[in-house]
Design a protein around this motif. Sequence first.
Motif, PDB file in Angstrom:
ATOM      1  N   ASP A 248       0.838  -1.192   0.000  1.00  0.00           N
ATOM      2  CA  ASP A 248       0.000   0.000   0.000  1.00  0.00           C
ATOM      3  C   ASP A 248       0.872   1.241   0.000  1.00  0.00           C
ATOM      4  O   ASP A 248       0.550   2.236   0.624  1.00  0.00           O
ATOM      5  CB  ASP A 248      -0.896  -0.024   1.243  1.00  0.00           C
ATOM      6  N   PHE A 249       1.983   1.138  -0.697  1.00  0.00           N
ATOM      7  CA  PHE A 249       3.006   2.176  -0.591  1.00  0.00           C
ATOM      8  C   PHE A 249       2.465   3.553  -0.939  1.00  0.00           C
ATOM      9  O   PHE A 249       2.615   4.512  -0.173  1.00  0.00           O
ATOM     10  CB  PHE A 249       4.171   1.820  -1.513  1.00  0.00           C
TER      11      PHE A 249
ATOM     12  N   TYR B   3      -0.489   4.894  -1.094  1.00  0.00           N
ATOM     13  CA  TYR B   3      -1.458   5.491  -0.177  1.00  0.00           C
ATOM     14  C   TYR B   3      -0.802   5.926   1.125  1.00  0.00           C
ATOM     15  O   TYR B   3      -1.026   7.037   1.602  1.00  0.00           O
ATOM     16  CB  TYR B   3      -2.569   4.488   0.107  1.00  0.00           C
TER      17      TYR B   3
ATOM     18  N   MET C  35      15.452   3.547  -3.423  1.00  0.00           N
ATOM     19  CA  MET C  35      14.297   3.298  -2.558  1.00  0.00           C
ATOM     20  C   MET C  35      14.685   2.474  -1.347  1.00  0.00           C
ATOM     21  O   MET C  35      14.157   2.675  -0.250  1.00  0.00           O
ATOM     22  CB  MET C  35      13.193   2.614  -3.355  1.00  0.00           C
TER      23      MET C  35
ATOM     24  N   MET D  24      -2.314  -4.315  -5.979  1.00  0.00           N
ATOM     25  CA  MET D  24      -2.802  -3.402  -4.951  1.00  0.00           C
ATOM     26  C   MET D  24      -2.421  -1.955  -5.260  1.00  0.00           C
ATOM     27  O   MET D  24      -2.815  -1.067  -4.545  1.00  0.00           O
ATOM     28  CB  MET D  24      -2.213  -3.787  -3.586  1.00  0.00           C
TER      29      MET D  24
ATOM     30  N   PHE E 199      -5.476   0.090  -6.186  1.00  0.00           N
ATOM     31  CA  PHE E 199      -6.308   0.271  -4.992  1.00  0.00           C
ATOM     32  C   PHE E 199      -5.691   1.338  -4.107  1.00  0.00           C
ATOM     33  O   PHE E 199      -6.355   2.289  -3.674  1.00  0.00           O
ATOM     34  CB  PHE E 199      -6.390  -1.072  -4.268  1.00  0.00           C
ATOM     35  N   SER E 200      -4.395   1.175  -3.886  1.00  0.00           N
ATOM     36  CA  SER E 200      -3.682   2.132  -3.054  1.00  0.00           C
ATOM     37  C   SER E 200      -3.776   3.532  -3.633  1.00  0.00           C
ATOM     38  O   SER E 200      -3.972   4.517  -2.928  1.00  0.00           O
ATOM     39  CB  SER E 200      -2.220   1.683  -2.970  1.00  0.00           C
TER      40      SER E 200
ATOM     41  N   GLN F 298     -11.011  -3.276  -3.062  1.00  0.00           N
ATOM     42  CA  GLN F 298      -9.932  -4.018  -3.704  1.00  0.00           C
ATOM     43  C   GLN F 298     -10.289  -4.452  -5.118  1.00  0.00           C
ATOM     44  O   GLN F 298      -9.400  -4.732  -5.921  1.00  0.00           O
ATOM     45  CB  GLN F 298      -9.596  -5.228  -2.866  1.00  0.00           C
TER      46      GLN F 298
ATOM     47  N   GLU G 215       5.461   6.897  -9.498  1.00  0.00           N
ATOM     48  CA  GLU G 215       6.510   6.173 -10.208  1.00  0.00           C
ATOM     49  C   GLU G 215       7.223   5.215  -9.259  1.00  0.00           C
ATOM     50  O   GLU G 215       7.477   4.048  -9.586  1.00  0.00           O
ATOM     51  CB  GLU G 215       7.517   7.162 -10.800  1.00  0.00           C
ATOM     52  N   ASP G 216       7.524   5.729  -8.094  1.00  0.00           N
ATOM     53  CA  ASP G 216       8.207   4.884  -7.114  1.00  0.00           C
ATOM     54  C   ASP G 216       7.336   3.697  -6.715  1.00  0.00           C
ATOM     55  O   ASP G 216       7.815   2.566  -6.598  1.00  0.00           O
ATOM     56  CB  ASP G 216       8.539   5.707  -5.871  1.00  0.00           C
ATOM     57  N   ALA G 217       6.072   3.993  -6.497  1.00  0.00           N
ATOM     58  CA  ALA G 217       5.162   2.924  -6.098  1.00  0.00           C
ATOM     59  C   ALA G 217       5.093   1.867  -7.190  1.00  0.00           C
ATOM     60  O   ALA G 217       5.055   0.662  -6.906  1.00  0.00           O
ATOM     61  CB  ALA G 217       3.774   3.496  -5.829  1.00  0.00           C
TER      62      ALA G 217
ATOM     63  N   ARG H 161       7.477   1.166  -9.261  1.00  0.00           N
ATOM     64  CA  ARG H 161       8.736   0.412  -9.221  1.00  0.00           C
ATOM     65  C   ARG H 161       8.689  -0.643  -8.132  1.00  0.00           C
ATOM     66  O   ARG H 161       9.127  -1.773  -8.312  1.00  0.00           O
ATOM     67  CB  ARG H 161       9.889   1.367  -8.965  1.00  0.00           C
ATOM     68  N   ARG H 162       8.153  -0.250  -7.004  1.00  0.00           N
ATOM     69  CA  ARG H 162       8.060  -1.219  -5.907  1.00  0.00           C
ATOM     70  C   ARG H 162       7.194  -2.403  -6.310  1.00  0.00           C
ATOM     71  O   ARG H 162       7.538  -3.548  -6.069  1.00  0.00           O
ATOM     72  CB  ARG H 162       7.416  -0.556  -4.693  1.00  0.00           C
TER      73      ARG H 162
ATOM     74  N   GLN I  66       8.334  -6.175  -6.550  1.00  0.00           N
ATOM     75  CA  GLN I  66       7.652  -7.221  -5.784  1.00  0.00           C
ATOM     76  C   GLN I  66       7.199  -8.354  -6.685  1.00  0.00           C
ATOM     77  O   GLN I  66       7.410  -9.529  -6.389  1.00  0.00           O
ATOM     78  CB  GLN I  66       6.430  -6.586  -5.143  1.00  0.00           C
TER      79      GLN I  66
ATOM     80  N   LYS J  53       8.322 -12.231  -6.752  1.00  0.00           N
ATOM     81  CA  LYS J  53       7.376 -13.345  -6.637  1.00  0.00           C
ATOM     82  C   LYS J  53       7.529 -14.293  -7.818  1.00  0.00           C
ATOM     83  O   LYS J  53       7.457 -15.515  -7.670  1.00  0.00           O
ATOM     84  CB  LYS J  53       5.952 -12.806  -6.571  1.00  0.00           C
ATOM     85  N   ALA J  54       7.729 -13.687  -8.990  1.00  0.00           N
ATOM     86  CA  ALA J  54       7.846 -14.512 -10.181  1.00  0.00           C
ATOM     87  C   ALA J  54       9.084 -15.401 -10.097  1.00  0.00           C
ATOM     88  O   ALA J  54       9.063 -16.552 -10.534  1.00  0.00           O
ATOM     89  CB  ALA J  54       7.917 -13.620 -11.418  1.00  0.00           C
TER      90      ALA J  54
ATOM     91  N   GLN K   7      10.345 -16.559  -7.402  1.00  0.00           N
ATOM     92  CA  GLN K   7      10.056 -17.645  -6.465  1.00  0.00           C
ATOM     93  C   GLN K   7       9.286 -18.763  -7.150  1.00  0.00           C
ATOM     94  O   GLN K   7       9.352 -19.902  -6.753  1.00  0.00           O
ATOM     95  CB  GLN K   7       9.203 -17.106  -5.309  1.00  0.00           C
ATOM     96  N   GLY K   8       8.595 -18.405  -8.194  1.00  0.00           N
ATOM     97  CA  GLY K   8       7.793 -19.395  -8.905  1.00  0.00           C
ATOM     98  C   GLY K   8       6.527 -19.610  -8.145  1.00  0.00           C
ATOM     99  O   GLY K   8       5.997 -20.683  -8.118  1.00  0.00           O
TER     100      GLY K   8
END
Lengths: 833, 100
Positions: free
Chosen positions: A403-404, A406, A539, B1, B4-5, B34, B83-85, B87-88, B92, B96-97, B99-100
């Motif tokens: 939820d970065f 927000y 970051m 998310m 949503f965020s 959501q 933009e940063d969000a 990138r995060r 992420q 996750k990818a 990790q499979g």
Amino acid sequence: MAFFGLDQPQRGARGMFEQPDAFAGLGSNNQEGDQEAIDFDETYAGYGQNLAETGDDFNDDTFGGPSDVPATRESVGRDFDFAGETARVRGTLLEEQTLHHARMPMQQAAQQARPAAKTGYEAYKQPGYVGRLEADASIWGKPMGKKIPAVEQQQQQQQEAGPTGGMGGGRKMMSLEEVEAMMRAQTQSKPTPPAVSETERQSQGLRDMLGVGSAGPMLPQQQEPSKPMQILQRPQQEAQMQQPTSEYQQPTPDFGLRAPQILQRQHSPQPPPSSQGFPQRPPPGQMKFQQPPQMPMGGAPAVQPPHARMPAAGHARGPSYNGPPITQVQQMMQMAPEAREAYLAEEAKRAKRNHKIHVLSKNNGLMTPQDKNFITRIQLQQLLTATGGVDNELGSEQQLAEDFYYQVYAQIRGGPPRSGPGQPLSSFAQTYLFQMGSRYGYGRSRHHPRGGDNHVQRMEQQVARAVEAAKARPKNRHLVVEGSLGKIAFSTSKTPRPLLNLKRAPDSQQQVLQRSAKAAAFDRKRALRDIEVVYAVLMKVEDHERKLPPPPNEESAPEVIEGHMRWRVEMQRLNQELWEGLKVLEPVEPNPTTPHPFIQILSHSKGKKAIPRVFRHLDDQQRLTMLTLIAIHLDQLDVIRNAYPSPDNTTPLPQAVKDSTNLWIMAVEQPLFSYVNDAPFPIILGLLGLVLDRTHVQSNIRTKAGVSFLTMLLSRAELLKQNLPAPQTSQDLPHFNALYARLFDTLEPVLPYIFPASTAVAAADDVHIWAFLATVGVGASPDQQQRLVVGVKDRVMETVAVSRTLPEEMGERMRGEVNLFLKGIGLDVELLG
Amino acid sequence: MLFFSFFKTLVNHQVTIELKNDISIRGTLKSVDQYLNIKLDDITVVEEMKYPHLSSVKNVFIRGSVVRYVHLPAAAVDTPLLEDATRREAAQTGAKAKQG
């Protein structure tokens, strides 16, 4: 009858009376005794003739006068609107109910004094039972009340202090006794089921009331048929037709099968079906509206004292509300006037409060516990999602990542976040649930004082269970069915079902080679990738910075100091990573075919935007290194390379170049400037030297970015020169003078070209050039100043001339800019005039 | 998310929602969930003459799946942060990818 049926066709919403025609149904039992009476006239003829003339006394009140105006809805008034009447006094009724609880002992005494105190199913056989009927009869409201004999007037007046419509208990009592006696004689032999007896009682009461009450309203209509009562007439006629009909129909057994139909079609006249059967058994549909009076009776054990039933009665909507007011009146009669007054004041308060409560609890009981649980589960689910899910530790990195935007946005903009990043879910959930719990508790506490707390507890347990269950949920999001070849992927909102499930092979040596070979071919892509690396590390650095532990002091516990040390080590590592990501230290090739990687990073706007953020995290040495690298490659920067004016110096620069130049000045030059402003003289000299040695100054000087870069260095050098502590002994001063001379010599030939082409339009954009010239002029020797003036004299004169033709404000501004330079060499624009 | 965020920050701002059936509704964003279902208050339909049946509607709940575009108030969007969000989010998903 018409009197009571009158409002039925007109009223759509019936308020709390589910069955508006309840009276008709009760009245139908009129026919119990003589089953053959079918015809309307037969039914009512006797009543009308037997009426005492005094029974008409209040007809005018009821119907708005015999002849003055045609009856309209307004003139008729709303005396017959029982539902409305009851709804209006509902507050009082509720209040009375509450009061009843408060005054239970007194009431008990009052009830015991009366023979009616005995309750249960047998009670109906006793004449003293009237007490119950009074309560039921109160729904008749004012019309009845107006007919009460004088003996009862006092009682009524007292009662009218409260908004409850007065009603004559005594009058009915009399007639009821008679009728009951008759009824008992009739029904003695057979064992009557409770429901039937209840119906009977009601019918008796009704018959009494209808016989007296309905005749009045009917009279005007029958006696003055020619009167212009169009509006009233039709409903009345309909009602007349319908009321006897339904009265008649409802008790019949075959009608019992069609009970729903009747209920629907009560307003339309129906042909009467045959009248055989058991008149005393109410059809199933009819039971419905009899429930309110039945509830207190049937629901309570026979020996239970009446006050114990009252809460139940309070719940039922409709006529059964009226139980308490009656007893109240008797109570009040026994009170002293002062006490009564005080009581009434208190009562008004209670009424207000109870009304509020009732309005709030209007929809109580609509949902079953299962429904509530279902909703609660959904809400919990939303709650967990909204706060980042249960998989992640709250306030953790993962949760922040979810939820970065927000969270950070809320912090930056200071908006009220629903749950701050630090606020744990549990407390949020508890707040939420506490509110819900209290609401439930409030509703329940009226009946079960502990119910509310219990519910909150249950909810809390439920939350705990839900969270546990969610945590215990297998992390594995694939289901492999035994014996099958594939696996089924579940999707959630956070991890949508992957359409492709590819295992990424570990980066082999070959791939790396291939990639690097390709990367050489695609500089742009490589630069973009570099930038993304920088951002990723950046970051991380910023996240880590956010986790800065409080600075330790001497008294701090060893763990705190250790934690701080660890934080610093980690910061160091990240800083190194960031520095490597920037690629500033990539070897500088003497004759590069491609620009330096760092310069490539700077050639993208998002690379430029990263610089101010990166700059904060660099130490002095790194900053200097970066600045040096930029100085060396100044003429390779896109803002200088692309911004070089066209040979004829007429076409304006493309917008994209202008934008990127502005961005450069905003994003990159600002932090550099702040660094330069603190830099010592030798560093400035070194940078100036590098710029002169390694770059093509004449092309730098023709671009905005280049000019402002040189201005930055020169102005700082001038400042330092003037404030030099020991000008005579310093080695730097001759060094600077030599550098300055070189710069000036390089500059002089291009002086006429450094301005943008057109004077008029582009003139607005040359303030940086005047500033630069002023900086140059300040440090110039008199000879150099002379040459400088010669170089730009034409432009100065031109600009001043143009500024005179322009509107005052703009001209002033242009002259101010020119003056910036002229003052630098000790002149003023006014001298030119 | 991420979305949503992002949309959560636009609560109480004026947005215009363009639906897949070409109706554009402007209103105050009241809440979003959501699934990117959207609640709007004080709505006006952009082409009111074309959809008169909506002229008396004051607030709407829009199922997320029928939304085509959301027109954002530019002032309420923090582009660098977004933009940063992004990138995060990408980092992420990438993690996750792997990790499979």
